[in-house]
Write a protein that holds these residues in place. Structure first.
Motif, PDB file in Angstrom:
ATOM      1  N   ASP A  52       0.967  -1.324  -0.155  1.00  0.00           N
ATOM      2  CA  ASP A  52      -0.133   0.002  -0.018  1.00  0.00           C
ATOM      3  C   ASP A  52       0.806   1.340  -0.035  1.00  0.00           C
ATOM      4  O   ASP A  52       1.586   1.580   1.195  1.00  0.00           O
ATOM      5  CB  ASP A  52      -0.854  -0.212   1.157  1.00  0.00           C
ATOM      6  CG  ASP A  52      -1.820   1.223   1.242  1.00  0.00           C
ATOM      7  OD1 ASP A  52      -1.737   2.150   0.615  1.00  0.00           O
ATOM      8  OD2 ASP A  52      -2.743   1.190   2.277  1.00  0.00           O
ATOM      9  N   HIS A 101      -9.702  -4.023   4.146  1.00  0.00           N
ATOM     10  CA  HIS A 101      -9.343  -2.734   4.379  1.00  0.00           C
ATOM     11  C   HIS A 101     -10.194  -1.802   3.369  1.00  0.00           C
ATOM     12  O   HIS A 101     -10.615  -0.688   3.470  1.00  0.00           O
ATOM     13  CB  HIS A 101      -7.809  -2.601   4.037  1.00  0.00           C
ATOM     14  CG  HIS A 101      -7.189  -2.818   5.333  1.00  0.00           C
ATOM     15  ND1 HIS A 101      -7.410  -2.557   6.779  1.00  0.00           N
ATOM     16  CD2 HIS A 101      -5.959  -3.799   5.122  1.00  0.00           C
ATOM     17  CE1 HIS A 101      -6.397  -3.260   7.514  1.00  0.00           C
ATOM     18  NE2 HIS A 101      -5.720  -3.785   6.555  1.00  0.00           N
ATOM     19  N   ASP A 102     -10.339  -2.378   1.953  1.00  0.00           N
ATOM     20  CA  ASP A 102     -10.744  -1.531   0.912  1.00  0.00           C
ATOM     21  C   ASP A 102     -11.387  -2.364  -0.056  1.00  0.00           C
ATOM     22  O   ASP A 102     -11.312  -3.867  -0.015  1.00  0.00           O
ATOM     23  CB  ASP A 102      -9.706  -0.827   0.356  1.00  0.00           C
ATOM     24  CG  ASP A 102      -9.887   0.388  -0.419  1.00  0.00           C
ATOM     25  OD1 ASP A 102     -10.921   0.504  -0.458  1.00  0.00           O
ATOM     26  OD2 ASP A 102      -8.872   0.972  -0.824  1.00  0.00           O
ATOM     27  N   GLN A 103     -12.161  -2.034  -1.061  1.00  0.00           N
ATOM     28  CA  GLN A 103     -12.983  -2.591  -2.161  1.00  0.00           C
ATOM     29  C   GLN A 103     -12.511  -1.787  -3.242  1.00  0.00           C
ATOM     30  O   GLN A 103     -12.706  -0.453  -3.303  1.00  0.00           O
ATOM     31  CB  GLN A 103     -14.390  -2.626  -1.967  1.00  0.00           C
ATOM     32  CG  GLN A 103     -15.203  -3.156  -3.224  1.00  0.00           C
ATOM     33  CD  GLN A 103     -16.496  -2.803  -3.061  1.00  0.00           C
ATOM     34  OE1 GLN A 103     -17.129  -2.549  -1.952  1.00  0.00           O
ATOM     35  NE2 GLN A 103     -17.377  -2.800  -4.034  1.00  0.00           N
TER      36      GLN A 103
END
Length: 304
Positions: A52, A101-103
């Motif tokens: 990230d 955490h994220d999409q």
């Protein structure tokens, strides 16, 4: 699980393929997540270790779509379904379920970004130790049941509960991972290449009934029962590697012999009830496992 899809990524809004990295540089999704190396495979493709760039941390990134099983006509519907699954998984916040955490959605893929966890899979532990003592098996089973209850309360079904998808961290924390073939409670029965998705030795018998409603919370709990049996007995309760072999074994010997389970016996038997209506639910399994942990159990049998 065995997929080897080439994932689509995005760098500055354009899609790329991870296998092109040698000639086109690293694949970066949304200009943020740089795919570094594949770290595992699941029902819908490889899981990648990624960096990230924004928060300067390592994460796990996985695509939810299997494009080999998706035609142009069904692409839009598949994208919508994968988007709903990613959103549902992101809402599950529980210490025994991997954190999302994220999409991210690119042109032909829906990605989820998950916490990268260090630890050994339960499958690795069983390969090393052969069997586990009742107290440790009960503790792992309890944490799995707690995680499954959180998953089911979000109306999500894991569908591939097995030792390879259970991470045991150094401090003893147990985390359910690999939601690549997860689906929603009440969703249509989903098949792939002519068979029900999942790992044959852990598939509940009702999934193959002519009028099967498809996967349910009860079918996830059956897989928990298989896993508990495997932990304390050192083998699978039902023989065979192909679906038809496992199902035939269940029909012929629906009550597998318990030699070392001790106080775990009633829990395992309750989870392996062939009638899903009479099978233990996650909350009841939790309560019974807590009772097992409150009393001393027999030591693990020595390996022959």
């Amino acid at each position: 699980m065995h997929d080897d899809d080439g994932f689509s990524g995005a760098d500055g809004g354009t899609d790329g393929q991870p296998e092109d990295r040698r000639t086109a540089g690293p694949t970066v999704i949304e200009g943020r997540y740089e795919l570094l190396e594949p770290i595992g495979s699941g029902g819908m493709g490889e899981v990648w270790k990624a960096h990230d760039r924004r928060l300067r941390r390592f994460v796990a990134v996985k695509g939810l779509l299997d494009r080999r099983a998706t035609t142009a006509e069904t692409q839009k519907a598949a994208m919508q379904r994968a988007r709903r699954e990613a959103e549902a998984l992101a809402k599950i916040e529980h210490q025994n379920v991997v954190t999302v955490h994220d999409q991210i959605e690119t042109a032909d893929q829906v990605w989820i970004v998950m916490k990268l966890l260090e630890g050994r899979s339960l499958a690795d532990l069983l390969r090393r130790d052969g069997v586990l003592g009742v107290p440790r098996a009960a503790d792992i089973g309890l944490q799995m049941a707690q995680g499954l209850r959180a998953v089911h309360e979000a109306s999500v079904l894991h569908r591939d509960v097995k030792p390879g998808n259970v991470l045991v961290r150094d401090g003893g924390q147990v985390v359910l991972v690999d939601f690549g073939i997860a689906t929603f409670e009440g969703a249509d029965r989903v098949t792939r290449y002519g068979g029900v998705i999942g790992t044959p030795p852990y598939l509940a018998p009702e999934l193959f009934a002519p009028a099967s409603p498809g996967p349910t919370p009860a079918s996830d709990l059956w897989a928990l029962g298989v896993t508990l049996y495997e932990m304390v007995e050192g083998r699978l309760p039902f023989g065979g590697s192909e679906v038809w072999e496992v199902q035939a074994s269940i029909q012929q010997s629906p009550d597998p012999v318990l030699r070392y389970a001790g106080p775990l016996g009633p829990v395992i038997q309750g989870l392996l009830a062939t009638d899903p209506g009479g099978r233990l639910d996650a909350a009841t399994a939790e309560a019974m496992l807590r009772e097992v942990l409150a009393e001393p159990g027999p030591p693990a049998p020595t390996r022959a």
